[in-house]
Write a protein that holds these residues in place. Structure first.
Motif, PDB file in Angstrom:
ATOM      1  N   ARG A  16       0.716  -1.060  -0.123  1.00  0.00           N
ATOM      2  CA  ARG A  16      -0.069   0.017  -0.080  1.00  0.00           C
ATOM      3  C   ARG A  16       0.796   1.190  -0.220  1.00  0.00           C
ATOM      4  N   THR A  17       1.928   1.309   0.912  1.00  0.00           N
ATOM      5  CA  THR A  17       2.748   2.286   1.022  1.00  0.00           C
ATOM      6  C   THR A  17       3.402   2.788  -0.720  1.00  0.00           C
ATOM      7  N   ARG A  63       2.154   1.659  -3.512  1.00  0.00           N
ATOM      8  CA  ARG A  63       0.985   2.201  -4.387  1.00  0.00           C
ATOM      9  C   ARG A  63       0.898   3.727  -3.871  1.00  0.00           C
ATOM     10  N   ALA A  64       0.870   4.268  -2.601  1.00  0.00           N
ATOM     11  CA  ALA A  64       0.755   5.608  -2.300  1.00  0.00           C
ATOM     12  C   ALA A  64       1.870   6.433  -2.691  1.00  0.00           C
ATOM     13  N   LYS A  65       3.289   5.878  -2.846  1.00  0.00           N
ATOM     14  CA  LYS A  65       4.253   6.402  -3.543  1.00  0.00           C
ATOM     15  C   LYS A  65       4.094   6.741  -4.976  1.00  0.00           C
ATOM     16  N   GLY A  66       3.204   6.151  -5.660  1.00  0.00           N
ATOM     17  CA  GLY A  66       2.931   6.226  -7.085  1.00  0.00           C
ATOM     18  C   GLY A  66       4.056   5.264  -7.907  1.00  0.00           C
ATOM     19  N   VAL A  67       3.985   4.099  -7.434  1.00  0.00           N
ATOM     20  CA  VAL A  67       5.016   3.053  -8.121  1.00  0.00           C
ATOM     21  C   VAL A  67       4.025   2.607  -9.226  1.00  0.00           C
ATOM     22  N   ARG A  68       4.798   2.406 -10.431  1.00  0.00           N
ATOM     23  CA  ARG A  68       4.128   1.678 -11.607  1.00  0.00           C
ATOM     24  C   ARG A  68       3.634   0.374 -10.952  1.00  0.00           C
ATOM     25  N   ILE A 109      -6.815   9.610  -2.602  1.00  0.00           N
ATOM     26  CA  ILE A 109      -5.993   9.245  -3.441  1.00  0.00           C
ATOM     27  C   ILE A 109      -6.103   7.889  -3.939  1.00  0.00           C
ATOM     28  N   LEU A 121      -6.869   4.799  -2.804  1.00  0.00           N
ATOM     29  CA  LEU A 121      -6.355   3.664  -2.437  1.00  0.00           C
ATOM     30  C   LEU A 121      -7.327   2.766  -1.642  1.00  0.00           C
ATOM     31  N   ARG A 166      -1.821   7.635 -10.482  1.00  0.00           N
ATOM     32  CA  ARG A 166      -0.410   7.176 -10.035  1.00  0.00           C
ATOM     33  C   ARG A 166       0.194   8.208 -10.219  1.00  0.00           C
ATOM     34  N   ARG A 203      -0.314  10.562  -7.202  1.00  0.00           N
ATOM     35  CA  ARG A 203      -0.050  10.008  -5.908  1.00  0.00           C
ATOM     36  C   ARG A 203       1.445  10.150  -5.669  1.00  0.00           C
ATOM     37  N   GLY A 204       1.811  10.277  -4.505  1.00  0.00           N
ATOM     38  CA  GLY A 204       3.101  10.636  -4.061  1.00  0.00           C
ATOM     39  C   GLY A 204       3.980  11.856  -4.579  1.00  0.00           C
ATOM     40  N   PHE A 220       1.390   6.600   7.100  1.00  0.00           N
ATOM     41  CA  PHE A 220       0.507   5.686   7.641  1.00  0.00           C
ATOM     42  C   PHE A 220       0.856   5.367   9.151  1.00  0.00           C
ATOM     43  N   CYS A 226       4.949  -0.713   7.186  1.00  0.00           N
ATOM     44  CA  CYS A 226       4.658   0.032   6.117  1.00  0.00           C
ATOM     45  C   CYS A 226       6.045   0.063   5.207  1.00  0.00           C
ATOM     46  N   CYS A 286      10.054   7.708  -9.393  1.00  0.00           N
ATOM     47  CA  CYS A 286       8.773   7.463  -9.763  1.00  0.00           C
ATOM     48  C   CYS A 286       8.331   8.936 -10.592  1.00  0.00           C
ATOM     49  N   HIS A 287       8.634   9.792  -9.998  1.00  0.00           N
ATOM     50  CA  HIS A 287       8.006  11.201 -10.679  1.00  0.00           C
ATOM     51  C   HIS A 287       8.803  12.159 -11.255  1.00  0.00           C
TER      52      HIS A 287
END
Lengths: 310, 335
Positions: free
Chosen positions: A206-207, A209-214, B56, B58, B86, B89-90, B97, B103, B120-121
């Motif tokens: 979940r973390t 996903r929250a980071k925006g990982v592909r 977001i 989730l 996606r 997010r982030g 969390f 986590c 990622c971004h």
């Protein structure tokens, strides 16, 4: 780390010692002997033969001699199949044939099985998952000899797509490799699916996903590495089994490998050969387990070899 | 008040379970400006986390947003495609969390997980990503940074892991941070440190923060504004002073009464809120609090109260307050 490996190797040696003893004693307990046949030899001949092969000595002495020579790398000589040829020599000739087939089977089982499990887990409850479930259940339920015989009958005999025996040409590898790899592939697929489902619901995913990982990295980086440990555990013994050859597959496709030879040696009561191949397989399994234990460390850094690892 | 960064209107989230539809969030609205910390307070099952997760996207199935809008900077987030979400997010909105022990991914180093959040971004070289990660770790108060980068999560303490989670969340300089009970799993001294850190980082960056908690003490310490949630709805909303000094909703008052206070010498026991939390499968027809409320009136059993404005910053959903505010309410007879 080095200490751990040394310790494991020591335990492995002990295991092999016990296996040699048990194998020897079991062989001894079987009624009948290598020199029995329809035409009974005279008592004098039998005595001479027993004396030549050391079979006249008491069992404990025989055991001691056998285990001693095993640890010196001498498995004795074949009594019937290829008379007087050293067992080690026979294994050296047969093993590469089986191993080559086994490596292909192993690779295809891993390369197809792991993604299969991942996809099934990722598409849990969808059509893809259901199809894969049917396939893997079939793969686990249908025995190898049925699969091999059916494929040989339909693809080789009826349709003539593949040669039915031998492994001289690359195309001849296709069916044996498939038959050999189908069960482990399905098994890996199922293992992978359930442990992926476990991992996919973890908070660190979940973390991620929250980071925006592909999505790709989510499955193959964050989830897979955590989920792959049960599969690695299974890979140890699996490797040993596939490398030494599927007894059935080698018989069906007439492949001159160790597996087929092992079966024949049992039918022929070639005791030293049976013991030799059994111990060889055992050594391989024990070694693969050591390799697996070490491999854990590279997959999961939390595994600590330092303390409390027995 | 500056322009709203986040505007949630009439958000509804339901979980479609085999036992029936659970309306986890039943139409809530609030706004959040930049540079503001909003506390969302409520007991377990009040919908506070679900509400935050839906921002977001989730939410885990069978949870689904079934109505309302979530506008971020004027764009409705619910209309975003998966890919767009996606990327969002982030980057623009990050989340930390409750349990820092689980986590972080156990099989990758702190450095790996930190730089990943950046790469990622942003297209940055690995050297730059590393520099930025080290900077971030120092910023969240981690010592011995070079060594920490190479360590795995299990080698670190809970407080340190939460700091790392914060570093991961803030590495792309998001405009909104959602903190889902970030101090609940930590011991009290570490809690205070983490709260201090979040407050400090918020001041520096000017980001908005949604702070979800069930701990009123934490709210008092860091939040500018507070929304009290009960039964999937917002019961009362106002500045921290509004909520603590002039609570208007019986639930808020109940919460405050059930907390020990240092400034009053009292011998008597704390007063709990009687009854048990709402059964979300069969919520009461009227006000969610009605079965537990001391001031429950006939209308409370029948209809859900709409918003009553008490001041520019303070509003409440309670029939009693409507009456007190001098508004006439029409008794709509059920059926």
């Amino acid at each position: 780390m080095v200490r751990y490996i040394l310790k494991r190797l020591l335990v492995a040696l002990l295991t092999i010692f016990v296996i040699s003893c048990v194998t020897f004693l079991l062989m001894n307990a079987i009624p009948g002997g290598p020199f029995l046949s329809e035409k009974a030899p005279s008592q004098a001949t039998l005595d001479a033969m027993n004396a030549k092969y050391g079979l006249d000595k008491p069992v404990p002495v025989q055991l001691f001699n056998y285990v001693k020579s095993v640890f010196q790398g001498d498995f004795g000589v074949s009594l019937r199949m290829q008379r007087n040829r050293p067992i080690l020599d026979i294994i050296k000739e047969m093993f590469p044939v089986s191993a080559k087939l086994g490596i292909f089977a192993l690779l295809s089982a891993i390369i197809l099985g792991i993604p299969m499990g991942c996809v099934a887990a990722y598409r849990q409850g969808k059509v893809t998952d259901s199809i894969l479930r049917v396939v893997t259940t079939l793969g686990i339920a249908v025995p190898g000899f049925v699969l091999a015989a059916l494929l040989q009958y339909f693809l080789c005999v009826k349709l003539g797509l593949f040669p039915s025996m031998g492994i001289a040409k690359p195309i001849q590898y296709v069916l044996p490799v498939f038959c050999l790899s189908f069960y482990p592939m399905c098994y890996i697929g199922r293992l992978m699916r359930s442990s992926m489902l476990d991992a996919i619901n973890q908070e660190y995913v979940r973390t991620a996903r929250a980071k925006g990982v592909r999505p790709f990295a989510l499955i193959f980086k964050h989830t897979l590495r955590n989920a792959v440990i049960p599969v690695i555990t299974y890979l140890g013994p699996l490797t040993a089994y596939t490398l030494t050859g599927g007894f059935v597959v080698e018989s069906v496709f007439s492949i001159p490998g160790l597996g087929r030879y092992f079966v024949q040696s049992i039918l022929n009561r070639d005791y030293p050969l049976i013991m030799g191949t059994t111990i060889f397989l055992a050594v391989l399994i024990v070694m693969m387990n050591v390799v697996v234990d070490i491999a854990y460390k590279f997959v999961d850094p939390r595994i600590d070899f330092g303390k409390g690892n027995d | 008040m500056s322009k709203a960064l986040l505007k949630v209107s009439d958000l509804r989230v339901s979980f479609f379970t085999p036992a029936g539809e659970v309306k986890a969030v039943g139409g809530i609205s609030y706004e959040l400006s930049e540079n503001e910390i909003l506390g969302i307070v409520g007991e377990s099952g009040s919908g506070k986390s679900v509400e935050a997760y839906s921002i977001i996207q989730l939410l885990q199935p069978p949870g689904r947003v079934i109505g309302g809008t979530i506008e971020f900077d004027g764009e409705n987030l619910l209309e975003y495609s998966k890919t767009r979400m996606r990327q969002f997010r982030g980057d623009k909105v990050s989340m930390i969390f409750q349990n820092p022990m689980t986590c972080l991914n156990p099989v990758y180093t702190v450095g790996d997980q930190l730089t990943e959040a950046l790469t990622c971004h942003r297209s940055v070289s690995s050297a730059d990503a590393r520099t930025r990660s080290i900077e971030m770790l120092e910023r969240v108060g981690i010592n011995n940074v070079e060594k920490r980068m190479k360590q795995y999560p299990h080698e670190l303490s809970g407080g340190m892991r939460q700091r790392i989670m914060i570093a991961i969340a803030l590495i792309c300089s998001p405009r909104l941070l959602i903190a889902d009970e970030p101090t609940t799993a930590l011991d009290v001294t570490i809690q205070a440190q983490i709260l201090e850190l979040i407050k400090e980082l918020q001041k520096d960056t000017g980001m908005a923060v949604i702070f979800i908690t069930h701990n009123l003490g934490v709210v008092a310490e860091i939040c500018d504004r507070v929304a009290v949630m009960y039964g999937g709805k917002i019961a009362e909303q106002g500045t921290a002073d509004d909520i603590f000094y002039s609570p208007a909703h019986p639930y808020t008052r109940g919460l405050l009464r059930s907390m020990p206070r240092l400034d009053e010498v009292r011998r008597d026991r704390l007063i709990p809120i009687k009854g048990s939390p709402v059964d979300m499968l069969n919520p009461p027809a009227g006000c969610p609090l009605s079965p537990r409320c001391d001031e429950c009136m006939k209308i409370c059993l029948r209809a859900d109260p709409s918003k009553t404005k008490l001041s520019a910053t303070h509003n409440v959903h309670c029939w009693n307050q409507r009456a007190a505010a001098g508004e006439k309410y029409v008794m709509t007879e059920a059926r």
